[in-house]
Design a protein around this motif. Sequence first.
Motif: not given
Length: 254
Positions: A73-81
């Motif tokens: 899910r989108f929420e799992e990727i590093p926020k900085k990406i």
Amino acid sequence: MSSEFSIILEEFDEELEAIRAVILAFSDPKAGTPKTRVASVNSATLLLAATFEEFVREMARTYARSVVRSSKRFEEIPKKIASTAWKRSMEYLARLHIDIGDKSSSHEALFSDALARFNAIYEFCRGDLTQDVYKDLIHNEHNMRPNEINGLFKVSDLTNICRAVCDKKPLLDTFSETQPEKTHGQLLSGLEDFFERRNQIAHSIAIMRSSGPDLVLKDINLLSQFGKALCETLETVVPRPKDRAVSERPSADL
């Protein structure tokens, strides 16, 4: 089976071999005039720097893609990406010179490219992890010195990659070291020295200034061994893909 990283490394090594061949061909005092030999070494140094920079960018892009692919899910990727990709995409669009009313084919192509870049980052930040936003995400403004290299991977939550590669055999052997911390110090010094000489060549009017073929061959070896250590490190730490569920659109701000 070759990994994505090892394929990039193979291409990098092939390019280094081509540059090494140029240096060796003009290292013979009989190979042209002194100015010709100096020009060949200087050109090879500039090409070596550009080749290394593109190699590091490709490795960082591949790592970032792997991080995203490993997320369900989108929420799992590093926020900085997401935040960095959005910021840099907008900066790219802001730099475009748009002449309102120009109907030429080249200008229409510019509009199409701008629309595609905006749609890609818009959909990515809305939760579509299949969008290709990595060209803008992984971009260096300055020479590929250690801080710049670290910054390209930090976007994907991989911190201090220049330190992480220094416990790998290629670099330990290059510096005849057994201690990663000492290897790290020598790697930083070697990269800084290389780009300092690269900049002197790029900004110097005097064509007779040159690093000398032996020093450039040493640079090639250092960058080659760094590439091998980087590949080994990334293959070790890269997250593995998961079965991705349908992403929910994120509610959090970038």
